[in-house]
Design a protein around this motif. Structure first.
Motif, PDB file in Angstrom:
ATOM      1  N   VAL A   1      40.590  65.439  30.075  1.00 40.38           N
ATOM      2  CA  VAL A   1      40.785  64.288  30.953  1.00 40.38           C
ATOM      3  C   VAL A   1      42.235  64.299  31.434  1.00 40.38           C
ATOM      4  N   ILE A   2      42.410  64.217  32.736  1.00 42.16           N
ATOM      5  CA  ILE A   2      43.750  64.206  33.312  1.00 42.16           C
ATOM      6  C   ILE A   2      44.031  62.814  33.844  1.00 42.16           C
ATOM      7  N   GLN A   3      45.119  62.238  33.430  1.00 40.61           N
ATOM      8  CA  GLN A   3      45.491  60.902  33.874  1.00 40.61           C
ATOM      9  C   GLN A   3      46.428  60.970  35.079  1.00 40.61           C
ATOM     10  N   MET A   4      46.187  60.074  36.034  1.00 42.88           N
ATOM     11  CA  MET A   4      47.135  59.835  37.117  1.00 42.88           C
ATOM     12  C   MET A   4      47.877  58.549  36.765  1.00 42.88           C
ATOM     13  N   ILE A   5      49.168  58.646  36.577  1.00 42.26           N
ATOM     14  CA  ILE A   5      49.956  57.491  36.154  1.00 42.26           C
ATOM     15  C   ILE A   5      50.978  57.153  37.238  1.00 42.26           C
ATOM     16  N   TYR A   6      50.907  55.937  37.721  1.00 43.65           N
ATOM     17  CA  TYR A   6      51.851  55.471  38.735  1.00 43.65           C
ATOM     18  C   TYR A   6      53.083  54.918  38.044  1.00 43.65           C
TER      19      TYR A   6
ATOM     20  N   LEU B   1      61.579  51.397  45.287  1.00 39.28           N
ATOM     21  CA  LEU B   1      60.320  52.068  45.614  1.00 39.28           C
ATOM     22  C   LEU B   1      60.503  53.522  46.030  1.00 39.28           C
ATOM     23  N   HIS B   2      61.675  53.846  46.544  1.00 40.14           N
ATOM     24  CA  HIS B   2      61.955  55.216  46.970  1.00 40.14           C
ATOM     25  C   HIS B   2      62.142  56.155  45.777  1.00 40.14           C
ATOM     26  N   ARG B   3      62.009  55.621  44.562  1.00 40.19           N
ATOM     27  CA  ARG B   3      62.069  56.446  43.347  1.00 40.19           C
ATOM     28  C   ARG B   3      60.702  56.520  42.657  1.00 40.19           C
ATOM     29  N   ASP B   4      59.675  55.918  43.233  1.00 41.74           N
ATOM     30  CA  ASP B   4      58.339  55.922  42.627  1.00 41.74           C
ATOM     31  C   ASP B   4      57.831  57.347  42.398  1.00 41.74           C
ATOM     32  N   ASP B   5      56.913  57.475  41.453  1.00 41.90           N
ATOM     33  CA  ASP B   5      56.374  58.799  41.137  1.00 41.90           C
ATOM     34  C   ASP B   5      54.931  58.665  40.662  1.00 41.90           C
ATOM     35  N   ILE B   6      54.204  59.787  40.722  1.00 42.53           N
ATOM     36  CA  ILE B   6      52.875  59.892  40.098  1.00 42.53           C
ATOM     37  C   ILE B   6      52.954  60.994  39.060  1.00 42.53           C
ATOM     38  N   LEU B   7      52.541  60.694  37.832  1.00 40.74           N
ATOM     39  CA  LEU B   7      52.517  61.690  36.772  1.00 40.74           C
ATOM     40  C   LEU B   7      51.076  62.126  36.521  1.00 40.74           C
ATOM     41  N   PHE B   8      50.886  63.422  36.264  1.00 41.67           N
ATOM     42  CA  PHE B   8      49.581  63.974  35.913  1.00 41.67           C
ATOM     43  C   PHE B   8      49.695  64.501  34.492  1.00 41.67           C
ATOM     44  N   GLU B   9      48.902  63.925  33.592  1.00 39.64           N
ATOM     45  CA  GLU B   9      49.091  64.232  32.176  1.00 39.64           C
ATOM     46  C   GLU B   9      47.794  64.650  31.490  1.00 39.64           C
ATOM     47  N   PHE B  10      47.912  65.714  30.625  1.00 38.54           N
ATOM     48  CA  PHE B  10      46.890  66.076  29.643  1.00 38.54           C
ATOM     49  C   PHE B  10      47.373  65.541  28.300  1.00 38.54           C
ATOM     50  N   LYS B  11      46.637  64.649  27.675  1.00 36.83           N
ATOM     51  CA  LYS B  11      46.970  64.168  26.329  1.00 36.83           C
ATOM     52  C   LYS B  11      48.452  63.804  26.212  1.00 36.83           C
TER      53      LYS B  11
ATOM     54  N   ILE C   1      44.734  52.956  41.221  1.00 37.81           N
ATOM     55  CA  ILE C   1      43.626  52.513  40.373  1.00 37.81           C
ATOM     56  C   ILE C   1      42.296  53.044  40.894  1.00 37.81           C
ATOM     57  N   GLU C   2      42.101  52.964  42.202  1.00 38.76           N
ATOM     58  CA  GLU C   2      40.848  53.439  42.787  1.00 38.76           C
ATOM     59  C   GLU C   2      40.808  54.958  42.875  1.00 38.76           C
ATOM     60  N   TRP C   3      41.931  55.553  43.210  1.00 40.07           N
ATOM     61  CA  TRP C   3      41.995  56.991  43.444  1.00 40.07           C
ATOM     62  C   TRP C   3      41.750  57.793  42.166  1.00 40.07           C
ATOM     63  N   GLU C   4      42.211  57.275  41.028  1.00 39.33           N
ATOM     64  CA  GLU C   4      42.138  58.058  39.800  1.00 39.33           C
ATOM     65  C   GLU C   4      40.713  58.410  39.416  1.00 39.33           C
ATOM     66  N   SER C   5      39.778  57.489  39.552  1.00 39.76           N
ATOM     67  CA  SER C   5      38.398  57.780  39.165  1.00 39.76           C
ATOM     68  C   SER C   5      37.790  58.855  40.057  1.00 39.76           C
ATOM     69  N   THR C   6      38.083  58.797  41.356  1.00 38.67           N
ATOM     70  CA  THR C   6      37.592  59.831  42.274  1.00 38.67           C
ATOM     71  C   THR C   6      38.220  61.171  41.936  1.00 38.67           C
ATOM     72  N   PHE C   7      39.512  61.158  41.623  1.00 44.11           N
ATOM     73  CA  PHE C   7      40.218  62.380  41.241  1.00 44.11           C
ATOM     74  C   PHE C   7      39.594  63.002  39.996  1.00 44.11           C
ATOM     75  N   GLN C   8      39.275  62.180  38.995  1.00 38.08           N
ATOM     76  CA  GLN C   8      38.665  62.693  37.762  1.00 38.08           C
ATOM     77  C   GLN C   8      37.340  63.389  38.065  1.00 38.08           C
ATOM     78  N   ASN C   9      36.529  62.770  38.913  1.00 35.09           N
ATOM     79  CA  ASN C   9      35.236  63.355  39.266  1.00 35.09           C
ATOM     80  C   ASN C   9      35.392  64.699  39.966  1.00 35.09           C
ATOM     81  N   GLN C  10      36.336  64.768  40.916  1.00 39.06           N
ATOM     82  CA  GLN C  10      36.550  66.013  41.644  1.00 39.06           C
ATOM     83  C   GLN C  10      37.095  67.111  40.740  1.00 39.06           C
ATOM     84  N   TYR C  11      37.952  66.740  39.800  1.00 37.51           N
ATOM     85  CA  TYR C  11      38.496  67.743  38.880  1.00 37.51           C
ATOM     86  C   TYR C  11      37.381  68.347  38.025  1.00 37.51           C
ATOM     87  N   GLN C  12      36.471  67.499  37.554  1.00 36.79           N
ATOM     88  CA  GLN C  12      35.358  68.008  36.755  1.00 36.79           C
ATOM     89  C   GLN C  12      34.472  68.947  37.571  1.00 36.79           C
TER      90      GLN C  12
END
Length: 369
Positions: A223-228, A258-268, A204-215
């Motif tokens: 807009v790129i989403q980080m989805i847990y 938890l050993h199957r958790d993932d992060i998805l990065f999505e455009f639209k 939740i916290e990381w995504e906003s920082t990630f968005q700023n750095q990507y821009q």
């Protein structure tokens, strides 16, 4: 925290290197195979007690030796000097000393030297399996939280034991002791709650920082989403284990948790690794690692060290310029960069205000310009 002195003995292709570094930019240049990346990996090893590029410790020992030794001086924000020494001999366990005292558990060392590593292998974060993205989560949270690190270690130990029982049952064609599995499930539940909570808060916290750095890096409008993505979003660990038990009996391993958790990065709503251009994917990876840096900086008392291997790898001139400007203006304490071309780096950094020091690397011999 910054690295003031580094002494390398028999680590990879380095027989002996004795180096002094400064705050700001430390730029190592030289041909491919000269040992630049191995110096960055040695720094990574000092911070995490493991290589970023090799999974087997014994493979890090120079072929002409039976041990390697890494020694370093780090200076913290209060200007106190810390001595670190790591030694690995063939056939023996590695030893780690911090300020002259032996560290019994590696987990006790994690987080003392916060560090972020940007390198060409980062492409696997997008293109590889979910384990690559979990490594990023675990690396970041373990540096911040000893509680997280210890719970992750214990979760993985129980998971390994559970998988061993399942595999053994298939190999021997015997039934599984379900009462024993239930004990493991309860243990995993207690660790899972803590791990899951940390990961949720972080994303939740990381995504906003990630968005700023990507821009900043891409100047893109998308807009790129980080989805847990986690099995625990729907059920607790014990319920997951129960619901997948029959499947686990067939597969011979624990299929949910938890050993199957993932992060998805999505455009639209489409995965970036499938539709993103090479430039977009590179921008995602750099933005991800820079946001990791700022996340660590915010949550730790010491400023992280930043390592960038093969600076111009897949970066066009525009992205290189934006990244250099960002690094120059963002108050990074110490950055290590490798590249093959000295003149290209001199030109790229000619307008940079931050202090720079160059090191020539050739046949694993390093000397300051």
């Amino acid at each position: 925290m910054f690295l003031q002195k580094l002494r390398v003995n028999h680590f990879k292709n380095h027989q002996f290197s004795d180096l002094t570094f400064q705050k700001g930019f430390n730029i190592l240049y030289g041909p491919n195979g000269a040992g630049k990346s191995n110096i960055l990996d040695a720094i990574h090893y000092l911070a995490s007690a493991k290589s970023f590029l090799n999974h087997i410790d014994s493979e890090l020992i120079n072929e002409n030796a039976d041990f390697f030794r890494l020694e370093a001086e780090f200076v913290d924000l209060e200007e106190k000097i810390h001595q670190l020494k790591i030694i690995l001999q063939k056939g023996k366990r590695k030893t780690l000393e911090w300020d002259g005292k032996a560290t019994k558990k590696i987990s006790e060392h994690i987080g003392k030297i916060p560090l972020v590593f940007i390198c060409p292998q980062d492409q696997h974060i997008l293109s590889g399996g979910s384990d690559e993205r979990r490594k990023l989560l675990d690396n970041t949270l373990s540096q911040i939280s000893p509680v997280y690190c210890q719970n992750l270690i214990e979760y993985n130990q129980v998971l390994e034991q559970r998988n061993r029982i399942l595999k053994h049952a298939i190999e021997k064609n015997t039934s599984v002791d379900e009462s024993l599995l239930s004990i493991y499930d309860e243990q995993m539940q207690s660790y899972s709650e803590i791990i899951f909570e940390h990961r949720q808060r972080m994303i939740i916290e990381w995504e906003s920082t990630f968005q700023n750095q990507y821009q900043e890096i891409s100047s893109g409008s998308e807009v790129i989403q980080m989805i847990y993505k986690s099995d625990l979003s729907e059920n607790n660990c014990i319920e997951l284990m129960k619901s997948s038990r029959q499947k686990d009996f067939i597969l011979g391993y624990t299929s949910k948790g938890l050993h199957r958790d993932d992060i998805l990065f999505e455009f639209k709503s489409q995965q970036a690794k499938k539709i993103g251009s090479q430039g977009q994917q590179k921008s995602i990876l750099i933005a991800l690692k820079l946001s990791q840096y700022f996340f660590l900086k915010k949550h730790m008392t010491e400023v992280p060290i930043l390592l960038i291997d093969d600076f111009h790898d897949k970066l066009d001139s525009e992205r290189s310029r934006k990244l250099i400007n960002l690094l120059d203006n963002a108050n990074f304490e110490q950055i290590f960069i490798t590249d093959t071309d000295k003149d290209r780096m001199r030109k790229a950094f000619e307008d940079v205000k931050t202090d720079q020091k160059y090191y020539q690397t050739n046949h694993s011999i390093i000397k300051a310009d």
